[in-house]
Design a protein around this motif. Structure first.
Motif, PDB file in Angstrom:
ATOM      1  N   LYS A  53       0.834  -1.206   0.000  1.00 20.33           N
ATOM      2  CA  LYS A  53       0.000   0.000   0.000  1.00 20.33           C
ATOM      3  C   LYS A  53       0.872   1.260   0.000  1.00 20.33           C
ATOM      4  O   LYS A  53       0.567   2.233  -0.689  1.00 20.33           O
ATOM      5  N   ILE A  54       1.924   1.227   0.801  1.00 23.39           N
ATOM      6  CA  ILE A  54       2.831   2.378   0.867  1.00 23.39           C
ATOM      7  C   ILE A  54       3.481   2.611  -0.493  1.00 23.39           C
ATOM      8  O   ILE A  54       3.564   3.737  -0.976  1.00 23.39           O
ATOM      9  N   GLU A  55       3.922   1.540  -1.122  1.00 19.69           N
ATOM     10  CA  GLU A  55       4.576   1.661  -2.435  1.00 19.69           C
ATOM     11  C   GLU A  55       3.614   2.160  -3.514  1.00 19.69           C
ATOM     12  O   GLU A  55       4.030   2.822  -4.454  1.00 19.69           O
ATOM     13  N   SER A  56       2.331   1.863  -3.371  1.00 12.06           N
ATOM     14  CA  SER A  56       1.385   2.273  -4.403  1.00 12.06           C
ATOM     15  C   SER A  56       0.679   3.609  -4.103  1.00 12.06           C
ATOM     16  O   SER A  56      -0.047   4.126  -4.952  1.00 12.06           O
ATOM     17  N   ALA A  57       0.903   4.178  -2.932  1.00  7.21           N
ATOM     18  CA  ALA A  57       0.293   5.468  -2.588  1.00  7.21           C
ATOM     19  C   ALA A  57       0.786   6.540  -3.551  1.00  7.21           C
ATOM     20  O   ALA A  57       1.960   6.572  -3.916  1.00  7.21           O
ATOM     21  N   ARG A  58      -0.129   7.408  -3.962  1.00  4.46           N
ATOM     22  CA  ARG A  58       0.208   8.403  -4.984  1.00  4.46           C
ATOM     23  C   ARG A  58       0.212   9.836  -4.488  1.00  4.46           C
ATOM     24  O   ARG A  58       0.507  10.752  -5.253  1.00  4.46           O
ATOM     25  N   THR A  59      -0.126  10.043  -3.231  1.00  9.20           N
ATOM     26  CA  THR A  59      -0.107  11.400  -2.685  1.00  9.20           C
ATOM     27  C   THR A  59       0.414  11.366  -1.246  1.00  9.20           C
ATOM     28  O   THR A  59       0.327  10.336  -0.574  1.00  9.20           O
TER      29      THR A  59
END
Length: 107
Positions: A53-59
């Motif tokens: 989830k951290i790697e895919s967060a965009r903001t």
């Protein structure tokens, strides 16, 4: 005058401009790294899911919301005082990306 009002409110114009602009990949990486470091010694399935989830967060806001999950995982691996210490240490990474009132320390 606007600068003095912003200072009186406890915010800087630079921080407000920065939070309004889009974070670059480099900006996100500089926020993401300390968040990932905070859970690096947590190795269960929940921690693995959180890393994704951290790697895919965009903001920066998405990353900030994931700190609650990090707190839970760290608390389970260690205890709440260790979790609070690690999560509170993340605040400086988010300064300028979120409104100061959102950057609340865990007690």
């Amino acid at each position: 005058m606007i600068t003095s009002i912003a200072r009186w409110l406890g915010t800087s114009l630079d921080a407000r401009k920065r939070s309004a602009q889009r974070a670059t990949l480099k900006d996100l990486a500089s926020i993401r790294r300390p968040l990932l470091r905070s859970i690096e010694d947590c190795l269960d399935q929940q921690a693995l899911r959180l890393r994704k989830k951290i790697e895919s967060a965009r903001t920066p806001q998405e990353l900030w919301m994931l700190r609650n999950d990090a707190f839970q995982i760290i608390s389970q691996q260690h205890d709440q005082s260790v979790a609070a210490e690690r999560i509170n240490a993340l605040i400086q990474s988010f300064e300028g990306w979120l409104e100061p009132k959102q950057l609340v320390r865990i007690k």
